[in-house]
Design an enzyme around this catalytic site. Structure first.
Site, PDB file in Angstrom:
ATOM      1  N   GLY A  46       0.846  -1.183   0.000  1.00 54.96           N
ATOM      2  CA  GLY A  46       0.000   0.000   0.000  1.00 54.96           C
ATOM      3  C   GLY A  46       0.883   1.234   0.000  1.00 54.96           C
ATOM      4  O   GLY A  46       2.071   1.152   0.315  1.00 54.96           O
ATOM      5  N   GLN A  51       3.251  10.051   1.494  1.00 54.38           N
ATOM      6  CA  GLN A  51       4.565   9.387   1.455  1.00 54.38           C
ATOM      7  C   GLN A  51       5.379   9.808   0.231  1.00 54.38           C
ATOM      8  O   GLN A  51       6.591   9.622   0.206  1.00 54.38           O
ATOM      9  CB  GLN A  51       4.400   7.861   1.437  1.00 54.38           C
ATOM     10  CG  GLN A  51       3.886   7.292   2.757  1.00 54.38           C
ATOM     11  CD  GLN A  51       3.755   5.778   2.672  1.00 54.38           C
ATOM     12  OE1 GLN A  51       2.743   5.255   2.246  1.00 54.38           O
ATOM     13  NE2 GLN A  51       4.797   5.073   3.061  1.00 54.38           N
ATOM     14  N   CYS A  95       6.804  -0.563   6.537  1.00 45.56           N
ATOM     15  CA  CYS A  95       6.345   0.640   5.847  1.00 45.56           C
ATOM     16  C   CYS A  95       7.456   1.098   4.915  1.00 45.56           C
ATOM     17  O   CYS A  95       8.626   1.100   5.295  1.00 45.56           O
ATOM     18  CB  CYS A  95       6.036   1.726   6.882  1.00 45.56           C
ATOM     19  SG  CYS A  95       5.517   3.279   6.145  1.00 45.56           S
ATOM     20  N   LEU A  96       7.092   1.497   3.713  1.00 47.32           N
ATOM     21  CA  LEU A  96       8.093   1.946   2.747  1.00 47.32           C
ATOM     22  C   LEU A  96       8.786   3.222   3.219  1.00 47.32           C
ATOM     23  O   LEU A  96       9.855   3.560   2.736  1.00 47.32           O
ATOM     24  CB  LEU A  96       7.436   2.178   1.375  1.00 47.32           C
ATOM     25  CG  LEU A  96       6.876   0.927   0.688  1.00 47.32           C
ATOM     26  CD1 LEU A  96       6.117   1.306  -0.569  1.00 47.32           C
ATOM     27  CD2 LEU A  96       7.976  -0.078   0.375  1.00 47.32           C
ATOM     28  N   HIS A 137      -3.414   1.080   8.122  1.00 44.06           N
ATOM     29  CA  HIS A 137      -2.051   1.630   8.051  1.00 44.06           C
ATOM     30  C   HIS A 137      -1.987   2.824   7.088  1.00 44.06           C
ATOM     31  O   HIS A 137      -1.441   3.885   7.427  1.00 44.06           O
ATOM     32  CB  HIS A 137      -1.106   0.495   7.616  1.00 44.06           C
ATOM     33  CG  HIS A 137       0.319   0.892   7.415  1.00 44.06           C
ATOM     34  ND1 HIS A 137       1.360   0.319   8.110  1.00 44.06           N
ATOM     35  CD2 HIS A 137       0.896   1.797   6.576  1.00 44.06           C
ATOM     36  CE1 HIS A 137       2.506   0.872   7.714  1.00 44.06           C
ATOM     37  NE2 HIS A 137       2.246   1.761   6.777  1.00 44.06           N
ATOM     38  N   HIS A 141      -1.559   7.209   7.588  1.00 47.89           N
ATOM     39  CA  HIS A 141      -0.592   8.118   6.938  1.00 47.89           C
ATOM     40  C   HIS A 141      -1.237   9.466   6.618  1.00 47.89           C
ATOM     41  O   HIS A 141      -0.569  10.503   6.629  1.00 47.89           O
ATOM     42  CB  HIS A 141      -0.081   7.512   5.623  1.00 47.89           C
ATOM     43  CG  HIS A 141       1.093   6.582   5.787  1.00 47.89           C
ATOM     44  ND1 HIS A 141       2.313   6.996   6.272  1.00 47.89           N
ATOM     45  CD2 HIS A 141       1.238   5.263   5.511  1.00 47.89           C
ATOM     46  CE1 HIS A 141       3.159   5.966   6.288  1.00 47.89           C
ATOM     47  NE2 HIS A 141       2.530   4.898   5.836  1.00 47.89           N
TER      48      HIS A 141
HETATM   49 NI    NI Z   1       3.373   3.002   5.548  1.00 51.10          NI
END
Ligand code: NI
Length: 173
Positions: A46, A51, A95-96, A137, A141
């Site tokens: 995701g 982000q 998480c990226l 999640h 963000h």
């Molecule tokens: Ni994340």
């Protein structure tokens, strides 16, 4: 179509609250496609617009079914909102934007999310298990919340220390 750079913790921009989307235009469609490509390229389960440094309420979520190949089924949710949480589960998350950390997080076992599609049409989406985790999640963000915030203070401190140590090591080389 572009692969966008992903902000990494502790970048303060990850802490900003994102704005609701009001224009369902070509720019939104382009951003959604870039977000989708960036998620697949990572690869991730995701990705949320903040982000990639766009503070708007847009997320993409892997929706791969058992008989499908990864990357061919990605959900796009505009202005997603959790309207119901049911039960509880403990699930391993990463998480990226948070490098080198995976940890178990306690979240609801099932969620109902209301969102809009890229044309502005409202829809309701229900998920459980892993997908319920991803939705919670990614929606976090949009409010500047990272899964790190949902860990114990001890675990969070251990991670911060590790990060500082790694940064020092890379400065020395
Ligand atoms: Ni994340």
């Amino acid at each position: 179509m572009a692969i966008l750079p992903i902000l990494k913790y502790p970048d303060p921009r990850l802490r900003l609250a994102s704005s609701p989307i009001v224009d369902f235009d070509e720019a939104l469609a382009t951003l959604a496609e870039d977000l989708r490509q960036t998620m697949i390229h990572a690869p991730g389960s995701g990705l949320a617009a903040p982000q990639v440094d766009r503070q708007v309420r847009l997320i993409v979520v892997d929706n791969t079914q058992e008989d499908e190949e990864y990357g061919h089924n990605v959900l796009t949710l505009v202005n997603p909102r959790v309207v119901e949480l049911i039960g509880e589960q403990l699930h391993l998350e990463g998480c990226l934007s948070v490098i080198e950390l995976q940890a178990e997080v306690r979240r609801a076992a099932a969620v109902t999310v209301e969102a809009q599609d890229l044309q502005g049409q409202p829809f309701t989406f229900q998920a459980q298990g892993r997908q319920a985790v991803i939705l919670q999640h990614e929606i976090d963000h949009l409010d500047g919340v990272l899964f790190l915030d949902r860990l114990s203070r001890l675990k969070r401190e251990m991670y911060r220390k590790k990060l500082r140590k790694n940064q020092k090591m890379s400065q020395n080389t």
